[in-house]
Design a protein around this motif. Structure first.
Motif, PDB file in Angstrom:
ATOM      1  N   GLU A 149      -8.803  -1.751 -14.037  1.00 48.92           N
ATOM      2  CA  GLU A 149      -9.577  -2.169 -12.867  1.00 48.92           C
ATOM      3  C   GLU A 149     -11.020  -2.481 -13.244  1.00 48.92           C
TER       4      GLU A 149
ATOM      5  N   ASP B 104       5.900   9.406 -23.190  1.00 52.49           N
ATOM      6  CA  ASP B 104       4.569   8.915 -23.552  1.00 52.49           C
ATOM      7  C   ASP B 104       4.096   9.541 -24.861  1.00 52.49           C
TER       8      ASP B 104
ATOM      9  N   ILE C 133       0.761  -1.166 -14.184  1.00 53.10           N
ATOM     10  CA  ILE C 133       1.441  -1.700 -15.368  1.00 53.10           C
ATOM     11  C   ILE C 133       2.063  -0.623 -16.251  1.00 53.10           C
ATOM     12  N   SER C 134       1.423   0.542 -16.294  1.00 50.59           N
ATOM     13  CA  SER C 134       1.959   1.594 -17.161  1.00 50.59           C
ATOM     14  C   SER C 134       2.885   2.526 -16.412  1.00 50.59           C
TER      15      SER C 134
ATOM     16  N   GLN D 211       2.449   4.141 -13.526  1.00 48.23           N
ATOM     17  CA  GLN D 211       1.777   5.385 -13.147  1.00 48.23           C
ATOM     18  C   GLN D 211       2.479   6.099 -12.005  1.00 48.23           C
TER      19      GLN D 211
ATOM     20  N   ASN E 292      -4.173  -4.545 -12.771  1.00 48.25           N
ATOM     21  CA  ASN E 292      -2.840  -4.163 -12.299  1.00 48.25           C
ATOM     22  C   ASN E 292      -2.595  -2.718 -12.672  1.00 48.25           C
ATOM     23  N   PRO E 293      -3.044  -1.814 -11.813  1.00 42.63           N
ATOM     24  CA  PRO E 293      -2.977  -0.395 -12.164  1.00 42.63           C
ATOM     25  C   PRO E 293      -1.554   0.098 -12.365  1.00 42.63           C
TER      26      PRO E 293
ATOM     27  N   GLN F 103      -7.099   5.626 -17.731  1.00 43.87           N
ATOM     28  CA  GLN F 103      -6.085   4.622 -17.422  1.00 43.87           C
ATOM     29  C   GLN F 103      -6.699   3.424 -16.688  1.00 43.87           C
TER      30      GLN F 103
ATOM     31  N   TYR G  59      -1.688   3.149 -24.383  1.00 47.32           N
ATOM     32  CA  TYR G  59      -1.809   3.048 -22.925  1.00 47.32           C
ATOM     33  C   TYR G  59      -0.435   3.064 -22.258  1.00 47.32           C
ATOM     34  N   HIS G  60       0.604   3.336 -23.067  1.00 45.02           N
ATOM     35  CA  HIS G  60       1.962   3.536 -22.554  1.00 45.02           C
ATOM     36  C   HIS G  60       2.486   2.342 -21.772  1.00 45.02           C
ATOM     37  N   LEU G  61       2.217   1.149 -22.264  1.00 44.37           N
ATOM     38  CA  LEU G  61       2.849  -0.006 -21.642  1.00 44.37           C
ATOM     39  C   LEU G  61       4.351   0.074 -21.912  1.00 44.37           C
ATOM     40  N   PRO G  62       5.166  -0.340 -20.937  1.00 48.33           N
ATOM     41  CA  PRO G  62       6.612  -0.313 -21.173  1.00 48.33           C
ATOM     42  C   PRO G  62       6.976  -1.195 -22.366  1.00 48.33           C
TER      43      PRO G  62
ATOM     44  N   ILE H  83       7.664  -5.046 -22.115  1.00 49.34           N
ATOM     45  CA  ILE H  83       6.666  -6.069 -21.771  1.00 49.34           C
ATOM     46  C   ILE H  83       5.562  -6.185 -22.829  1.00 49.34           C
TER      47      ILE H  83
ATOM     48  N   HIS I 168      -4.019  -3.268 -20.810  1.00 49.31           N
ATOM     49  CA  HIS I 168      -3.390  -2.478 -19.759  1.00 49.31           C
ATOM     50  C   HIS I 168      -3.886  -2.878 -18.369  1.00 49.31           C
ATOM     51  N   GLN I 169      -4.487  -4.063 -18.270  1.00 48.97           N
ATOM     52  CA  GLN I 169      -4.958  -4.610 -16.996  1.00 48.97           C
ATOM     53  C   GLN I 169      -5.777  -3.602 -16.203  1.00 48.97           C
TER      54      GLN I 169
END
Lengths: 339, 298
Positions: A155, B33, B20-21, B23, B17-18, A77, A105-108, A111, A152-153
């Motif tokens: 890090e 998921d 975003i999903s 978590q 932006n951790p 992730q 990556y399960h983005l909502p 968005i 998924h932005q």
């Protein structure tokens, strides 16, 4: 604050080939970190272990303090991964590939559309997004893959040899983009066998050779640590062995000259290491003139990353690259990676 | 509309932006998921099908040719040869339905194998999938949907060629049987796609499995025509357990769960028993591929 990426005493073998013998390095948050080394040095294997595609035989791998072995999903992730050979589905359009990636990556759902559009615009893909990826050039593919890796932005963005096979213009686009990414706060880990790439981009780097780290630090530090300047001298365009030997003897007797190497491959040119900060060139030219040897060309430079590699391994990266590419069985390696 | 974005916006697009999903509420959404990733992967397969429909077109033309050519091959066979009141067209249709579904399912592993070889699978494996079984689930949903399309076409073509059309209950029963045989064979093929070294090996396995299993089943000829040893093999062949109940449905308007739909050298099987055998076949294969998948998915 924990390191963005921590790798400690990593070991990984494929069959009887020990791809990674002992690799340790630390990537700090917000920096561009370079892994430099010739092909076959163990860069890709290290990256595969970091991305949870391969299980290390031994050693510690952490991303933001989370173990890649114990919590692979949490690590996945946090990472974006841009592989060396971009694997895209030729039948999908760029936008469709990004949609698939967003779902993985399960983005909502609400968005996803906006996020994809943002990345398409930032990477200048507007013209291509609705075309099939099979029609893309190498540079556009790489940009699409960058977009996919950043959806998924994450890090940390990991890029394995990101500019191999790209034309110079596309390479500049990638370089500028990575610098932009750093200024936005994303940590970047990049592997390359291009010295100038790592030199231009990396805040810090580790040089890898045959599965071990041989140097780690800032590019300027590593070069300064070597000390001295490099002088390249050609007596004639193609110098005879006798003349080259004669010149070597004379130059070695000079107080500021530390080492003289005859480079037979380059027409018996002479490579000198001299103490820095001296007016070496005129003195060299003068002492050659005293024994009636001409000077075809003479140049002085600061040590490069290649000199760092040369000092540690006894060969240049280019030589190692050529030696390794003839010794490797790429088909076998691919099979092993599929296992 | 798309005016260039300001540098401030670029920064916010590229910044990590951790969250975003979502978590933070990881636990609650893991089924969501799984559904999201499975749907996205299935959608990819259907987009591929839509833009490269040749597999489906071939998958419809081939059984149609089986029907026409095999039908013609035996068209002058003495009446009553294939059982009372069963024309060869009627006899053949169930065999072609099952064999077509079987062949399609056997090929299910090929796209996955190519994804492995081209590195696309790595794209899936580095993603934080809620379960890597979504890759298997997507392929299964896709293959089952394809089989249903093919089955529908064969049923219609057979009706036109004189095999008649079963009633609604009969058609539902056919769908169930096709589903069960496709599920097991698809799982087997996907398991092989992860276990075998490359597509050459997978194609070799498909090649040596496909036609022998056809001829060692009752798809083209009844059990009573066969040598004793082949009767034994055909009676163990899962294809036979899918073909015979469908054939019974084609031959009998009045079938029930306890109708004896299949004879073997040992004893007869009722409709319900055949379904149980197919369920057991699926369960066995799903269990057998677990270690193959787990080795890769761990």
């Amino acid at each position: 604050m924990s390191a963005a990426v921590l790798i400690e005493n990593l070991q990984k073998s494929y069959g009887d080939v020990q791809a990674v013998k002992d690799i340790s390095f630390t990537v700090q948050p917000g920096e561009i970190f370079g892994l430099l080394g010739p092909n076959g040095a163990g860069k890709t294997t290290t990256i595969r272990c970091l991305c949870t595609l391969a299980k290390p035989d031994a050693g510690k791998i952490e991303v933001g303090g989370i173990s890649a072995v114990a919590s692979p999903k949490a690590v996945r992730q946090r990472l974006g991964y841009v592989a060396q050979e971009v694997a895209i589905d030729k039948v999908l359009t760029g936008r469709e590939l990004l949609k698939l990636q967003a779902a993985l990556y399960h983005l909502p759902q609400k968005i996803i559309g906006d996020r994809i559009q943002q990345l398409i615009e930032v990477l200048g893909l507007e013209e291509y997004a609705n075309k099939k990826t099979g029609t893309y050039s190498g540079g556009i593919r790489k940009r699409l893959d960058l977009a996919a890796g950043l959806l998924h932005q994450p890090e940390v963005l990991i890029l394995d040899e990101p500019t191999v096979g790209l034309d110079i213009e596309s390479r500049m686009v990638v370089w500028e983009f990575l610098q932009e990414l750093r200024s936005a706060g994303t940590t970047v880990l990049i592997t390359s066998h291009y010295l100038e790439e790592i030199d231009a981009l990396a805040d810090r780097l580790a040089i890898i050779d045959r599965g071990v780290v041989i140097a780690e630090g800032k590019p300027s530090e590593l070069k300064d640590k070597l000390g001295g300047d490099r002088v390249t001298l050609r007596i004639r365009e193609f110098t005879s062995d006798e003349e080259a030997d004669k010149a070597k003897h004379i130059l070695e007797s000079l107080s500021f000259v530390e080492e003289v190497i005859i480079n037979a491959v380059q027409g018996n040119s002479l490579n000198l290491i001299v103490k820095s900060g001296q007016s070496s060139l005129s003195k060299i030219e003068q002492s050659l003139a005293e024994v009636e040897l001409p000077t075809f060309s003479l140049a002085q430079s600061r040590p490069s990353l290649d000199d760092v590699y040369l000092a540690a391994t006894g060969q240049t990266i280019m030589d190692a690259q050529i030696a390794s590419s003839s010794a490797r069985d790429l088909k076998k390696e691919k099979k092993q990676q599929m296992k | 509309m798309s005016q260039s974005i300001s540098s401030q916006n670029i920064k916010s697009v590229l910044a990590p932006n951790p969250g975003i999903s979502g978590q933070s509420n990881q636990q609650s959404s893991s089924l969501g998921d799984f559904i999201q990733e499975t749907l996205a992967l299935t959608q990819r397969l259907f987009i591929q099908l839509q833009r490269r429909p040749s597999t489906l077109v071939a998958g419809i033309i081939q059984p149609f040719m089986w029907l026409v050519l095999f039908g013609a091959l035996f068209s002058k066979a003495p009446s009553g040869l294939f059982g009372t009141d069963l024309s060869y067209a009627k006899f053949l249709a169930p065999g072609v339905i099952v064999f077509t579904a079987f062949s399609g399912a056997l090929n299910a592993g090929l796209p996955v194998m190519f994804d492995r070889e081209f590195g696309f699978l790595n794209r899936l494996l580095v993603a934080p999938l809620s379960s890597r079984y979504s890759i298997v689930a997507a392929s299964t949903v896709y293959i089952i949907a394809l089989s249903f399309i093919q089955t529908a076409v064969i049923v219609l073509a057979s009706a036109i060629l004189g095999a008649g059309l079963p009633g609604l209950a009969g058609l539902s029963a056919i769908a169930l049987i096709v589903f069960l045989i496709v599920l097991g064979v698809t799982a087997l093929s996907l398991g092989l796609a992860f276990a075998l070294p490359g597509h050459i090996e997978l194609i070799a396995v498909i090649f040596v499995t496909n036609l022998p299993l056809l001829f060692a089943s009752t798809a083209l000829a009844p059990l009573s025509f066969m040598a004793d040893w082949l009767q034994v093999i055909a009676s163990l062949n899962p294809l036979t357990y899918a073909i015979e109940p469908i054939r019974y449905i084609y031959g009998h308007g009045d079938w029930a769960i306890n109708s004896i739909v299949m004879d073997t050298p040992w004893f007869g099987f009722s409709f319900g028993a055949v379904i149980l055998v197919l369920l057991a076949f699926d369960a066995l294969i799903l269990l057998a591929i677990q270690p193959l998948l787990r080795r890769r998915f761990a």
